[in-house]
Design a protein around this motif. Structure first.
Motif, PDB file in Angstrom:
ATOM      1  N   GLY B 633     131.604 -37.457  29.598  1.00  0.00           N
ATOM      2  CA  GLY B 633     132.096 -37.663  30.964  1.00  0.00           C
ATOM      3  C   GLY B 633     132.204 -36.347  31.717  1.00  0.00           C
ATOM      4  O   GLY B 633     132.692 -35.352  31.182  1.00  0.00           O
ATOM      5  N   LEU B 634     131.738 -36.322  32.961  1.00  0.00           N
ATOM      6  CA  LEU B 634     131.673 -35.043  33.686  1.00  0.00           C
ATOM      7  C   LEU B 634     132.091 -35.233  35.148  1.00  0.00           C
ATOM      8  O   LEU B 634     131.616 -36.141  35.833  1.00  0.00           O
ATOM      9  N   PHE B 635     132.990 -34.359  35.563  1.00  0.00           N
ATOM     10  CA  PHE B 635     133.372 -34.312  36.976  1.00  0.00           C
ATOM     11  C   PHE B 635     132.679 -33.098  37.592  1.00  0.00           C
ATOM     12  O   PHE B 635     132.923 -31.972  37.171  1.00  0.00           O
ATOM     13  N   VAL B 636     131.807 -33.350  38.562  1.00  0.00           N
ATOM     14  CA  VAL B 636     131.048 -32.238  39.154  1.00  0.00           C
ATOM     15  C   VAL B 636     131.483 -32.036  40.602  1.00  0.00           C
ATOM     16  O   VAL B 636     131.272 -32.893  41.450  1.00  0.00           O
ATOM     17  N   GLN B 637     132.071 -30.879  40.840  1.00  0.00           N
ATOM     18  CA  GLN B 637     132.531 -30.560  42.196  1.00  0.00           C
ATOM     19  C   GLN B 637     131.447 -29.760  42.906  1.00  0.00           C
ATOM     20  O   GLN B 637     131.152 -28.630  42.531  1.00  0.00           O
ATOM     21  N   GLY B 638     130.823 -30.383  43.877  1.00  0.00           N
ATOM     22  CA  GLY B 638     129.912 -29.668  44.765  1.00  0.00           C
ATOM     23  C   GLY B 638     128.874 -28.778  44.114  1.00  0.00           C
ATOM     24  O   GLY B 638     128.649 -27.669  44.579  1.00  0.00           O
ATOM     25  N   GLU B 639     128.267 -29.210  43.059  1.00  0.00           N
ATOM     26  CA  GLU B 639     127.115 -28.468  42.556  1.00  0.00           C
ATOM     27  C   GLU B 639     126.045 -29.464  42.174  1.00  0.00           C
ATOM     28  O   GLU B 639     126.323 -30.468  41.518  1.00  0.00           O
ATOM     29  N   ASP B 640     124.826 -29.159  42.571  1.00  0.00           N
ATOM     30  CA  ASP B 640     123.735 -30.088  42.288  1.00  0.00           C
ATOM     31  C   ASP B 640     123.031 -29.647  41.014  1.00  0.00           C
ATOM     32  O   ASP B 640     121.940 -29.081  41.047  1.00  0.00           O
TER      33      ASP B 640
END
Lengths: 156, 943, 71, 515
Positions: B633-640
């Motif tokens: 599970g991954l939370f990605v803040q503003g990075e593509d």
């Protein structure tokens, strides 16, 4: 030699001179008769200037022409000392006789008429420089004679 | 606030430490020697009328409005060009002066359109102001004389118009282009009455103009005017904020009319930019309101399902419950988060806190992993602090500037302008770069040495520099003896013949004599400063190179004062900040290792949760673990990450393998194709918080508008934490900063209130440095003694072969930013519609490639196609491209090699082959092909 | 480097190359220290697993380091 | 026996056929079986006599003029080569009253020697000044120039010694000496004549300046309208290098001084020292605001001496004979000699070097012989296009800086342009503005816009439009340009305008509007 090579040769002759832009522009005008717009980027690049820098300089000095001149370039002095001895009458004559206004080259490419303020011949006015040669005590007839002689020299 | 008009003192401040006292209109005023009479008057509250003078430019003396009378002096000197002298008595208002000033204005107005009421600058026009100030009541010359009223308007630039009929020939634009920006794209054409401003005889768009906006800024009339002002009208209020593009971190005045943003104007008191800007920050903000933005949260069960718009509550509770499910099934360490260098410090801080306190692990990383992680590592090892040593202003004191693997005029344009100004003043420049970047030779700037090294051989070059320093007796013995440790061992290593310029010549391709000369120049300069970029870090020896530069600076005593140092040019607006905020899996905020019990105890006390003492997963490790099944599970803040991280196939495989991918972003990006939850983010115009730029300067980001999504990003994270059972009860971002300050010694003195008071603060800011620290390591290094670390050159395993005979290296261009997600959604696209492959004419010739041909670019791992541009900027054997357009897929071909210490990808060295495409595709075909190949192709470098 | 090489092995080998100029003992200790400071524990475990099951896949210095690393 | 014949090579002489005269003499002498050596000298400055041919005889150099090529056969036939009589014979040149009345310091060698002969130069006292400077050292050299009272001959009249001292006292590894030979004022040609007639003198003067202030490079900025001067000076520089007068070791003294010619490109404003510096730097010839002064921040930002041709050409004599001798000449604060130039509508035009203090009337009427046209003198403009017009009644003015300043006029570069009674002074005033509009660098507003408006206002006045209001406006404009302009171009343009208004008000009365 291509145009680029000829321009580079002029630049090369002044490589290492301080602030060499004016001598180079004189050199280019001597080589081609005028400073074509198209050589400006090359000169700018070689001297590490912006092309706007070069454009600003070319347009500041009245010597640098952006168009080829006629076969005979007549620079009539219109400064005060020559005015005192009738230079304006000479200008009127030249404009009428050669069908060009001051600052123009005739459609036939023969005569370029230009004005200049002082040729340093103020005791022998009216004066004019025709194809780089200074003439004094001019009157319409003498001027015509000079122009004709220059034209013949250029065409023969 | 209402519209903010900064005071204009007319001429730049004098830096003299001697002061003189003069009397202006009877008022005594004490100013530094060298101050102009005009500035002295302004200091005492007396505004002398002026048009050609402005305090961002050197005095010029052309408008003749600022004439004054000075006792004992003949005539009426111009106050802008007259320096004060002790005891001088100046009169600024007399009947004679009034008459002269009216006379000047009368001349101006006799050649100016009489359309004030309908002019776009109405109310913001200095000509208008001065007419009033001097009491002009009539123009006796009439309006029928010779004039410039019929000159044509140039509307070619997408952001501003040039209306020469309104020009007063004050040359402020021309001077700004030269003095401030350093481009010299403008000149005065002709002379006398015919003098007019000209972009070199061309239209603005065809000229050398880089659209930085300095001319528009400088123009006192409507001659150079933002199109947005023409269309929307004059703005009426100002919000001071910080640009969200590169790591320079320029301060801007966002100027609004109602709640509509009209323009961004660089702020004179901005510490990083001092009133300057570039085309991106100044003009390219339209993406923030682009229709592509997603404004509502969305979820889906499977990535093959369509997105479903949901309420914030549903999105957050859904996310929380799935996170907890995963942890229940696969362990506490099975989830993690990635913070963004595009977000504020406060937004980043809460994400790493979410991971450490609510997720209960250290699986947090940031996009700095793929750009400047070697900087953090290398400078921490040697100097003791993971940050650059100087402020930008410092460059003005440098005598020699060494630029390594950076292209400031494109990547960090506002800083580049400051650097170029110093170079024009006479500082020497050494450029170490495979490519002939603009700085090597551009109008009025020329490098003394350009070391055109083979990509991947930085360490060999820096070692050779150090070898020269050590073996030629150029070491600053006193500095080394008193300030450093490990010198003897290092010196023995570096003095070995294998590090000599003569030996490394065959490796680097740089003539030994050039290296020796450049090294001597650096070592004997007085003040020598190193500036570097991703051409240093994005290598298999990125960290080694950073330490190599630090060694060199220490050996020559070039640390700890103005004009020297080792200075990373950070890519993103908040790379420094996101790293500072504890985004790395092994470090808590302030670069303190998680294994440090004392530090953990402090955080645990405030956070109320225990923190793991072992490092978490770095981004590439997360992907590896995802494929291995232990990370889900991954939370990605503003990075593509799907677009920007290396080995796309691997990334997409990892993302596909995960049970939950949460993306928080402005746009549906590549990563969101693999996401289950999309949480719409806010643009910098909506954010409230702080960014920290490359010089450790903490700048306020103030909201220009309410979040278009209805929710601030920090609040989303807090609500998610709450849903996970961990309260982060902040009511305002200032409280987040207060917590950061309380927990982080280097931030102890930082608060929103302090920032509002001081404008900006360079950390460390604490009891010892209450207003911050412009220059680090002044009396001693942060780690005590500076540590020399031997830096053995180890060639990259990426080698050219018969099959892949060329080396590809990458970079960026001025008008575009990174993967282009923002700039491609603005008119900046006009300058760079496509990425091209720069190739040396010789390399092109042997392959039958002509300028403009479509070519294929293939490496061991992938292939793409793009247009070739023949360029002698490249050395033979090296090709170059930018990575702003996903269609190009420039990084499809880059390999999985990375920096040994930090895993920062080796984007800058890829063995490739280039070949003429059999059949050039037209644009439509290319687009189609892209869509099909998107996952494999759309990969680019983030910096 | 083969795409099938386990990531931890590849990483350890890359690090090892950087320390080849040092005596093997010093190098191994430095590498072990680096791994302890920067690697997630499950990566260390994985490396140690490969060190036991496929020691030939590791650079000798990396192998020595793997044995020094605490899990 | 070979007869020596002098035929000037000065541009003014060339402009009336000197080359053809020289060729004719060579040809005709050969036909007559006479051996002649034709020396191309500078001009004696009696330009109404050009081409002035001089024949060396036992009685001295006998002059014939004005000689044309056509007249040569008759001259030779009449024994010119032996000093024979002819209607063009003027007698021994140096005994002519016009010549004897002068006090030639700057022009001592001009017209006498072959300008490009180093032997001639040495034989006529050349290099004495430089040698003495090298002997007494830089500080004493500066002191000598200061003591002489030499003031800049460019027009502003700033004491040369003070300028040199400033440059000498400003530290710097690189300093320059720049010679301003952008002699653009109508009615002036003395610089040109000196460059063409005695270039080594200027080279020597510049070298002394360089030595005095510690400069190693010199530039002479010659206007492009003077191609002959450019050619001559370039050749002179080449010769000077060959003689060891320039280069790494000047006269074996260890002094290094390199000298370069730069040619202007048609911009009057480049005679202003700061725009000349800009031009030398390869830029637009735009005026710089002062301070900083060129002596401290000059060419390429380095300390720079900028002096006019005649200033520098006065230096060798000052050094050779001592500052005191120079100081003894002249009046009040105008020391030494001034090279006056008589031009325009004048019977006997030319250069006339004499001590300051001579009256304008003496120059115009006695030496100049009144107008060329024979009509009455109506106006005289002194000091170039920015100088005032004086009426015939005001010619008793003494030619010195202070007397002229008091009369609201200026001496400038010593040019005197004479107009007869046919001149229309409103049109001359209009010309002053239009010249300014044409030649303004365009930087400052009063000059850039004011000049154009000045033309328009005069047109309205003579067109009878709101005459009183427009006269008032003209007055205000003149005041604004005087007080408000950045440099002398705009600042002095009102001089001819105001003086024309003051002395020739009738010419400004309404008349038919000229089409």
């Amino acid at each position: 030699m291509t145009v680029v090579e000829r321009v580079l040769a002029v630049i090369e002759a002044h490589r290492g001179d301080r602030g060499a832009l004016l001598p180079i522009l004189h050199g280019i005008q001597a080589e081609f008769g005028y400073v074509d717009q198209s050589v400006i980027p090359l000169v700018a690049k070689e001297l590490n200037l912006s092309r706007a820098d070069v454009h600003g300089v070319v347009t500041f000095y009245s010597d640098f022409r952006s168009e080829p001149p006629g076969r005979v370039t007549v620079q009539l002095c219109r400064a005060e000392a020559c005015q005192a001895v009738g230079s304006e009458r000479l200008v009127e004559h030249a404009e009428a006789a050669y069908g060009v206004k001051v600052g123009q080259t005739g459609a036939d490419g023969v005569v370029t008429l230009a004005q200049v303020f002082c040729l340093g011949n103020c005791a022998l006015g009216p004066a004019a420089q025709v194809n780089g040669r200074l003439h004094g005590r001019l009157d319409p007839a003498r001027l015509d004679g000079v122009i004709n002689a220059e034209y013949e020299a250029r065409t023969s | 606030m209402t519209i903010l008009k900064e005071p204009d003192f007319g001429t730049p401040a004098s830096t003299s430490s001697t002061s003189v006292t003069v009397e202006v209109d009877g008022i005594p005023v004490t100013v530094p020697e060298g101050t102009s009479v005009m500035r002295a008057a302004a200091t005492s509250g007396i505004d002398i009328p002026k048009l050609c003078a402005t305090d961002s430019l050197e005095p010029f003396g052309s408008c003749r409005l600022c004439l004054v009378e000075i006792d004992g002096r003949r005539g009426t000197p111009a106050s802008c060009t007259t320096p004060v002298a002790d005891g001088m008595k100046v009169r600024t208002q007399t009947p004679r002066l009034e008459k002269l000033r009216q006379g000047v204005m009368e001349l101006y107005i006799s050649d100016h359109p009489l359309d004030c009421l309908t002019c776009s600058a109405n109310g913001d026009c200095e000509l208008q102001d001065m007419s009033g100030a001097v009491g002009l009541r009539q123009v006796r010359y009439g309006y029928e004389g010779e004039n410039h009223l019929s000159l044509e308007k140039d509307t070619s630039n997408p952001y501003f118009d040039f209306e020469p009929s309104k020009c007063i020939s004050c040359s402020r634009c021309v001077r700004a282009c030269g003095e401030t920006q350093g481009t010299f794209a403008l000149t005065i054409e002709g002379r006398g009455f015919e003098s007019k401003v000209s972009p070199g005889g061309l239209s603005f768009m065809d000229s050398e103009c880089v659209s930085c906006g300095a001319c528009v800024q400088a123009c006192p009339t409507a001659t150079l005017q933002e199109k947005s002002v023409v269309q929307l009208g004059m703005p009426s209020r100002t919000v001071l904020t910080t640009c969200a593009y590169c790591g320079v971190g320029c301060s801007f005045k966002a100027e609004l009319r109602g709640d509509e943003l009209v323009r961004m104007v660089p702020y004179k008191d901005g510490g990083a930019n001092e009133g300057h800007s570039c085309v991106k920050g100044r003009f390219a903000f339209g993406y923030a309101t682009h229709p592509d933005r997603v404004l509502s949260p969305m979820i889906r069960e499977k990535i093959t399902d369509p997105w479903r718009e949901v309420s914030w509550e549903e999105a957050i509770s859904y996310t929380a419950s799935r996170m907890r499910e995963i942890q229940a099934g696969h362990g506490v360490g099975s989830i993690g988060g990635i913070t963004s260098s595009r977000c504020t410090n406060e937004e980043v801080y809460v994400v790493q806190k979410l991971v450490r306190a609510a997720f209960g692990n250290n699986n947090v990383d940031t996009c700095a992993r793929v750009c400047h992680s070697p900087t953090g590592y290398g400078l921490k090892q040697t100097f003791g602090e993971s940050a650059g040593t100087q402020d930008f202003r410092s460059v003005a004191a440098a005598d020699v500037i060494v630029v390594i693997g950076a292209n400031p005029t494109d990547g960090h344009p506002v800083f580049a302008s400051r650097m170029k100004r110093r170079l024009r003043e006479g500082a020497k420049l050494v450029v170490i770069d495979p490519r002939r970047i603009d700085l090597v030779r551009s109008p009025h700037v020329e490098a003394t040495h350009h070391l055109q090294l083979q990509p991947g051989t930085n360490v060999a070059v820096v070692n050779a520099f150090a070898h020269v320093v050590v073996t030629e007796g150029l070491v600053d013995e006193a500095f080394v003896a008193s300030r450093c440790e490990g010198y003897e061992e290092w010196a023995a290593f570096i003095a070995q013949p294998e590090n000599s310029p003569e030996v490394v010549e065959s490796i680097t391709g740089v003539p030994a004599a050039e290296i020796r000369a450049a090294a001597r120049l650096y070592a004997t300069a007085g003040n020598a400063a190193i500036y570097y970029g991703l051409g240093v870090t994005e290598h298999s020896q990125g960290s080694t190179m950073v330490m190599g530069m630090a060694n060199l600076a220490m050996a020559t005593g070039n640390v700890g004062r103005d004009g020297v140092g080792v200075n990373p040019l950070r890519g993103q607006n908040n790379v420094q900040g996101s790293c500072d905020m504890g985004s790395f899996p092994h470090e808590l905020p302030g670069y303190r290792h998680v294994s440090d019990d004392a530090v953990r105890t402090v955080f645990e006390g405030v956070w109320g949760r225990s923190i793991l003492p072992t490092p978490g997963l770095r981004i590439p490790n997360m992907f590896d673990s995802a494929i291995a099944g232990t990370f889900r599970g991954l939370f990605v803040q503003g990075e593509d990450i799907a677009q920007s991280d290396p080995n796309t196939a691997h990334v997409t495989a990892a993302l596909t393998a995960m049970d939950l991918v949460v993306v928080q972003d402005l746009f549906l990006n590549e990563t969101s194709k693999f996401a289950h939850v999309f949480l719409p983010g806010t643009s910098f115009l909506e954010k409230d918080g702080t960014f920290t730029n490359a010089e450790r300067r903490i700048n306020r980001v103030r909201p220009v508008m309410a979040p278009k999504t209805g929710k601030h990003e920090w609040r989303i994270v807090c609500e998610l934490a709450a849903a996970l059972g961990y309260d982060m009860p902040y009511t305002h971002p200032r409280e987040i900063m207060d917590e950061i300050a309380a927990l982080t010694p280097t931030f102890a003195g930082v608060s929103f209130a302090a920032l509002d008071r001081l404008g900006s603060i360079q950390w460390p800011c604490n009891e010892n440095a209450p207003t911050g620290t412009p220059t680090m390591h002044v009396d001693s290094f942060v780690r005590g003694k500076g540590k020399f670390v031997p830096t053995s050159f180890v060639p990259t395993s990426e080698r050219t072969t018969r099959k892949f005979p060329l080396i590809l290296t990458t970079g960026r261009i001025l008008s575009q930013y990174n993967v282009g997600a923002q700039t491609r959604r603005t008119a900046n696209i006009a300058w760079h519609p496509e990425d091209v492959l720069e190739i040396h004419p010789h390399d092109a010739d042997v392959r039958g490639i002509s300028d403009g041909d479509s070519v294929t670019l293939a490496s061991r791992v992938g292939a793409t196609s793009l247009r070739a541009v023949l360029s002698d900027r490249m050395p033979v054997g090296v090709v170059y491209t930018t990575f702003h357009h996903p269609v190009t897929g420039a990084n499809v071909v880059t390999t999985e090699n990375s920096d040994w210490a930090t895993n920062c990808p080796e984007y800058k060295v890829t063995a490739v082959q280039v070949a003429l495409r059999a059949q050039p595709v037209d644009a439509a075909d290319a687009t189609e092909a892209t869509d099909e190949l998107a996952p494999a192709r759309e990969r680019a470098v983030i910096d | 480097m083969s795409a099938t090489t386990p990531p931890t092995v590849r990483l350890a080998n890359e690090i090892a190359r950087q320390f080849h100029h040092q005596p093997p003992d010093t190098a191994a200790a430095a590498i072990a220290n680096h791994i302890e400071r920067f690697w997630d524990p499950r990566m260390r475990t994985d490396l140690q697993h490969h060190a036991t099951t496929a020691p030939e896949s590791l650079d000798p210095v990396a192998l020595a380091a793997a044995k020094l690393v605490g899990s | 026996m070979t007869t020596t014949v002098y035929v000037p090579r000065d541009a003014a002489a060339l402009s009336v056929g000197a080359d053809a005269v020289a060729a004719a003499i060579t040809r005709e002498a050969a036909l007559a079986g006479r051996a002649v050596r034709v020396v191309r000298n500078g001009s004696r400055g009696m330009l109404w006599l050009e081409t002035l041919v001089e024949v060396v005889t036992e009685a001295g150099r006998i002059g014939y003029g004005p000689v044309t090529a056509e007249a040569v056969p008759s001259l030779i036939a009449n024994g010119m080569l032996d000093g024979g009589d002819h209607e063009l014979r003027v007698g021994v040149v140096e005994e002519l009253p016009w010549f004897r009345a002068q006090n030639r310091l700057c022009f001592a060698r001009v017209g006498v020697t072959d300008p490009l002969s180093p032997e001639d130069y040495r034989a006529h006292g050349g290099l004495t000044g430089l040698r003495r400077a090298l002997e007494i050292g830089p500080a004493a050299t500066v002191a000598e120039v200061t003591d002489s009272g030499l003031r800049g001959r460019g027009g502003a009249g700033f004491p040369a010694g003070i300028k040199w001292k400033t440059v000498a006292d400003t530290p710097g590894e690189l300093k320059f000496v720049c010679c301003n030979a952008d002699e653009g004022d109508s009615g002036t040609f003395a610089d040109r004549m000196l460059i063409e007639g005695d270039p080594f003198c200027l080279i020597e003067g510049m070298t002394i300046a360089a030595f005095a202030v510690g400069a190693t490079e010199g530039y002479i900025y010659i206007r492009s309208e003077y191609p002959e001067a450019v050619r001559t000076f370039r050749r002179a520089i080449d010769i000077a290098y060959a003689q060891g007068w320039l280069g790494d070791d000047v006269l074996g003294s260890g002094l290094r001084f390199d000298l370069m010619v730069r040619v202007g490109a048609g911009a009057y404003i480049c005679g202003e020292e700061t725009s000349m510096l800009e031009s030398l730097e390869g830029k637009r010839g735009v005026v710089r605001a002062k301070p900083p002064i060129p002596a401290i921040t000059g060419l390429f930002g380095k300390p720079t001496v900028v002096n006019n041709v005649l200033t520098l050409a006065s230096v060798p004599a000052i050094l050779a004979d001592g500052g005191a001798a120079y100081q003894a000449l002249g009046v009040q604060r105008s020391r030494g000699t001034q090279v006056f130039q008589l031009a325009g509508n004048i019977a006997r035009g030319g250069v006339f070097e004499t001590a300051f203090g001579i009256s304008l009337r003496d120059l115009v009427e006695e030496h100049g012989g009144g107008t060329l046209s024979g009509r009455p003198v109506r106006a005289v403009q002194v000091g170039g296009p920015l100088g005032a017009y004086l009426p015939a009644s005001g010619l008793d003015l003494a030619m010195d800086y202070e007397a002229f300043a008091e009369a609201g006029a200026m001496l400038g570069h010593g040019g005197i342009v004479v107009f007869d009674d046919t001149v229309d002074m409103a049109s001359m005033a209009r010309f002053a503005f239009s010249f300014c509009a044409e030649e303004s660098c365009g930087k400052c507003t009063p000059c850039r816009v004011g000049a154009v408006r000045g033309v328009e206002v005069i047109d309205r006045i003579v067109g009878g439009e709101d005459v009183d209001d427009n006269l008032a406006l003209l007055g205000d404009l003149c005041e604004l340009m005087t007080d408000g302009s950045l440099c002398a171009m705009g600042g002095l343009t009102p001089n001819p305008v105001r003086s024309a208004l003051q002395h020739f008000a009738d010419d400004f009365t309404p008349r038919r509007v000229t089409p």
